[in-house]
Scaffold this motif. Structure first.
Motif, PDB file in Angstrom:
ATOM      1  N   PRO A 177       8.361  12.171   5.744  1.00  0.00           N
ATOM      2  CA  PRO A 177       9.313  12.049   4.565  1.00  0.00           C
ATOM      3  C   PRO A 177       9.844  10.648   4.277  1.00  0.00           C
ATOM      4  O   PRO A 177       9.727  10.151   2.759  1.00  0.00           O
ATOM      5  CB  PRO A 177      10.999  12.211   5.823  1.00  0.00           C
ATOM      6  N   ARG A 178       9.118   9.740   4.627  1.00  0.00           N
ATOM      7  CA  ARG A 178       9.175   8.011   4.121  1.00  0.00           C
ATOM      8  C   ARG A 178       7.956   7.993   3.188  1.00  0.00           C
ATOM      9  O   ARG A 178       8.348   7.336   2.399  1.00  0.00           O
ATOM     10  CB  ARG A 178       9.067   6.953   5.140  1.00  0.00           C
ATOM     11  N   GLY A 208       4.687   8.996  -2.628  1.00  0.00           N
ATOM     12  CA  GLY A 208       3.781   9.611  -2.737  1.00  0.00           C
ATOM     13  C   GLY A 208       2.935   9.412  -2.082  1.00  0.00           C
ATOM     14  O   GLY A 208       1.034   9.371  -2.648  1.00  0.00           O
ATOM     15  N   SER A 209       2.818   9.010  -1.277  1.00  0.00           N
ATOM     16  CA  SER A 209       2.298   8.341   0.131  1.00  0.00           C
ATOM     17  C   SER A 209       1.832   9.706   1.261  1.00  0.00           C
ATOM     18  O   SER A 209       2.524  10.961   0.913  1.00  0.00           O
ATOM     19  CB  SER A 209       2.276   6.839   0.788  1.00  0.00           C
ATOM     20  N   ALA A 246       0.814  -1.192   0.474  1.00  0.00           N
ATOM     21  CA  ALA A 246      -0.073   0.070  -0.148  1.00  0.00           C
ATOM     22  C   ALA A 246       0.696   1.046   0.434  1.00  0.00           C
ATOM     23  O   ALA A 246       0.664   2.322  -0.452  1.00  0.00           O
ATOM     24  CB  ALA A 246      -1.695   0.205   0.689  1.00  0.00           C
ATOM     25  N   ILE A 247       1.937   1.002   0.244  1.00  0.00           N
ATOM     26  CA  ILE A 247       2.912   2.208   1.283  1.00  0.00           C
ATOM     27  C   ILE A 247       3.438   2.490  -0.189  1.00  0.00           C
ATOM     28  O   ILE A 247       3.931   3.654  -0.522  1.00  0.00           O
ATOM     29  CB  ILE A 247       3.752   2.261   2.515  1.00  0.00           C
ATOM     30  N   ARG A 248       3.990   1.700  -1.063  1.00  0.00           N
ATOM     31  CA  ARG A 248       4.629   1.522  -1.881  1.00  0.00           C
ATOM     32  C   ARG A 248       3.906   1.601  -3.200  1.00  0.00           C
ATOM     33  O   ARG A 248       4.518   2.481  -4.173  1.00  0.00           O
ATOM     34  CB  ARG A 248       5.813   0.166  -2.856  1.00  0.00           C
ATOM     35  N   PRO A 293      -2.974   6.215   0.418  1.00  0.00           N
ATOM     36  CA  PRO A 293      -2.807   6.917   2.097  1.00  0.00           C
ATOM     37  C   PRO A 293      -2.930   6.513   2.852  1.00  0.00           C
ATOM     38  O   PRO A 293      -3.396   4.956   3.322  1.00  0.00           O
ATOM     39  CB  PRO A 293      -3.613   8.382   1.335  1.00  0.00           C
ATOM     40  N   VAL A 294      -2.403   6.988   4.711  1.00  0.00           N
ATOM     41  CA  VAL A 294      -2.253   6.489   5.156  1.00  0.00           C
ATOM     42  C   VAL A 294      -3.588   6.957   5.904  1.00  0.00           C
ATOM     43  O   VAL A 294      -3.393   8.480   5.635  1.00  0.00           O
ATOM     44  CB  VAL A 294      -1.436   6.426   6.241  1.00  0.00           C
TER      45      VAL A 294
END
Length: 215
Positions: free
Chosen positions: A92-93, A98-99, A71-73, A77-78
């Motif tokens: 930053p991570r 683009g998350s 999901a992150i890669r 969104p979170v």
């Protein structure tokens, strides 16, 4: 006893402090059944809470860590239930993929609708966020948010990529996690009343770090 004796820490270097902390956690936790990837989450949760009982109570859907990394890669969104979760997650991570972290609890339309329906802002914020297919939902504060998300999933109105459901409290917190365990979608939760925003933050940060390290 000399109360004026100055205490000198072993180190003041952040990386060394973290490494030493992780060594202590590994030693004191002892044998466990977590996979290496799951243990990275457990380790950071204990590091954030200093609570080994909480760490041992974590439960992972078999696909949870993989789904969170994907999901992150993929730039999903979170979705945080409260600002405390939002501010603790490493921006930053997430930026690298683009998350971003979104929280709707204080959106004007959410507050207005919650007042109109005489319900919690957490419930209305969850309904608003449910449109984000594949998102990571990080719930550390509001059991009502987790229960509403579970309802939406069951009714086919929400399709999260991962649910991090670790709300803390005495009213419905443990029960909401019990309901989450019944879902057949990726989740990370824990058993009992413990949890909280720092636990949700530590969990997402552990996953985003693994996502970063895959590069």
């Amino acid at each position: 006893m000399d109360f004026h004796t100055e205490f000198k820490p072993l180190t003041v270097q952040p990386q060394e402090i973290e490494e030493k902390s992780f060594e202590i956690i590994t030693e004191e936790l002892g044998a466990h059944d977590y996979t290496p990837e799951q243990y990275k989450v457990v380790q950071r949760v204990i590091h954030a809470s200093a609570d080994f009982e909480l760490g041992r109570s974590l439960v992972f859907h078999p696909d949870a860590v993989r789904a969170g990394i994907e999901a992150i890669r993929s730039g999903k969104p979170v979705i945080a239930d409260v600002q405390m979760v939002q501010v603790g997650i490493s921006k930053p991570r997430l930026d690298k993929f683009g998350s971003e972290v979104r929280v709707h609890i204080s959106d004007p339309d959410v507050m207005q609708e919650a007042k109109r329906l005489n319900t919690t802002r957490a419930i209305i914020a969850t309904r608003k966020a449910s449109q984000e297919d594949g998102a990571i939902f990080a719930i550390g504060n509001a059991p009502t948010a987790l229960l509403e998300l579970i309802r939406l999933v069951k009714e086919g109105q929400a399709r999260p990529g991962l649910i991090v459901g670790v709300p803390v409290g005495f009213v419905s917190a443990a029960e909401s996690k019990d309901e989450l365990l019944k879902l057949d979608i990726p989740f990370i939760t824990n058993i009992g009343r413990k949890g909280g925003s720092p636990v949700a933050v530590a969990t997402v940060n552990a996953i985003s770090l693994m996502a970063e390290q895959q590069e």
